[in-house]
Write a protein that holds these residues in place. Structure first.
Motif, PDB file in Angstrom:
ATOM      1  N   ARG A  55       0.839  -1.204   0.000  1.00  0.00           N
ATOM      2  CA  ARG A  55       0.000   0.000   0.000  1.00  0.00           C
ATOM      3  C   ARG A  55       0.868   1.245   0.000  1.00  0.00           C
ATOM      4  N   PRO A  56       0.336   2.334  -0.523  1.00  0.00           N
ATOM      5  CA  PRO A  56       1.081   3.602  -0.382  1.00  0.00           C
ATOM      6  C   PRO A  56       1.145   3.971   1.100  1.00  0.00           C
ATOM      7  N   PRO A  57       2.265   4.506   1.564  1.00  0.00           N
ATOM      8  CA  PRO A  57       2.351   4.910   2.981  1.00  0.00           C
ATOM      9  C   PRO A  57       1.286   5.970   3.284  1.00  0.00           C
ATOM     10  N   GLN A  58       0.669   5.817   4.436  1.00  0.00           N
ATOM     11  CA  GLN A  58      -0.352   6.768   4.882  1.00  0.00           C
ATOM     12  C   GLN A  58      -0.138   7.061   6.356  1.00  0.00           C
ATOM     13  N   ALA A  59      -0.410   8.285   6.745  1.00  0.00           N
ATOM     14  CA  ALA A  59      -0.404   8.647   8.161  1.00  0.00           C
ATOM     15  C   ALA A  59      -1.596   9.555   8.400  1.00  0.00           C
ATOM     16  N   GLN A  60      -2.280   9.308   9.504  1.00  0.00           N
ATOM     17  CA  GLN A  60      -3.474  10.066   9.850  1.00  0.00           C
ATOM     18  C   GLN A  60      -3.411  10.375  11.334  1.00  0.00           C
ATOM     19  N   VAL A  61      -3.621  11.635  11.701  1.00  0.00           N
ATOM     20  CA  VAL A  61      -3.688  12.000  13.117  1.00  0.00           C
ATOM     21  C   VAL A  61      -5.147  11.893  13.553  1.00  0.00           C
ATOM     22  N   LEU A  62      -5.380  11.048  14.545  1.00  0.00           N
ATOM     23  CA  LEU A  62      -6.726  10.821  15.071  1.00  0.00           C
ATOM     24  C   LEU A  62      -6.894  11.556  16.392  1.00  0.00           C
ATOM     25  N   PRO A  73      -8.583  -5.473   7.043  1.00  0.00           N
ATOM     26  CA  PRO A  73      -8.062  -6.803   7.375  1.00  0.00           C
ATOM     27  C   PRO A  73      -6.704  -7.069   6.711  1.00  0.00           C
ATOM     28  N   GLY A  74      -5.770  -7.568   7.506  1.00  0.00           N
ATOM     29  CA  GLY A  74      -4.481  -8.009   6.996  1.00  0.00           C
ATOM     30  C   GLY A  74      -3.506  -6.920   6.594  1.00  0.00           C
ATOM     31  N   VAL A  75      -3.873  -5.645   6.731  1.00  0.00           N
ATOM     32  CA  VAL A  75      -3.007  -4.540   6.319  1.00  0.00           C
ATOM     33  C   VAL A  75      -2.108  -4.133   7.488  1.00  0.00           C
ATOM     34  N   LEU A  76      -0.800  -4.115   7.253  1.00  0.00           N
ATOM     35  CA  LEU A  76       0.144  -3.724   8.305  1.00  0.00           C
ATOM     36  C   LEU A  76      -0.040  -2.253   8.662  1.00  0.00           C
TER      37      LEU A  76
END
Length: 94
Positions: A55-62, A73-76
């Motif tokens: 997957r493309p790297p993603q970052a989200q501030v929650l 499911p199954g995604v690191l």
């Protein structure tokens, strides 16, 4: 990203803080096949990162003001507290 309409909650973690978040959640890990997760932040802020090589790297501030983070499911992925935080993970499956 949203949960599929055919999944329902079946379990949730305890509420974690920046001091009690398990080390396993701070490094790349995944859910079982067919299991989705929702990361609910009650107070503070938490970074949710998708680290899966497929997957493309993603970052989200929650935060309490944002929608929950959706874990496929199954995604690191991994999380990182940004100071004081309280959060839990709710697990869903068909």
């Amino acid at each position: 990203m949203q949960l599929p309409s055919d999944v329902r909650p079946y379990r949730r973690t305890e509420v974690f803080t920046e001091a009690t978040v398990p080390a396993a959640l701070r490094r790349a890990h995944n859910t079982k096949a067919g299991v989705w997760g929702l990361i609910h932040v009650l107070e503070g802020r938490l970074t949710y990162r998708v680290t899966d090589p497929g997957r493309p790297p993603q970052a989200q501030v929650l935060s309490a003001e944002t929608a929950p983070g959706v874990v496929e499911p199954g995604v690191l992925h991994e999380v990182e507290p940004l100071g004081p935080v309280r959060f839990f993970v709710e697990f869903h499956r068909a």
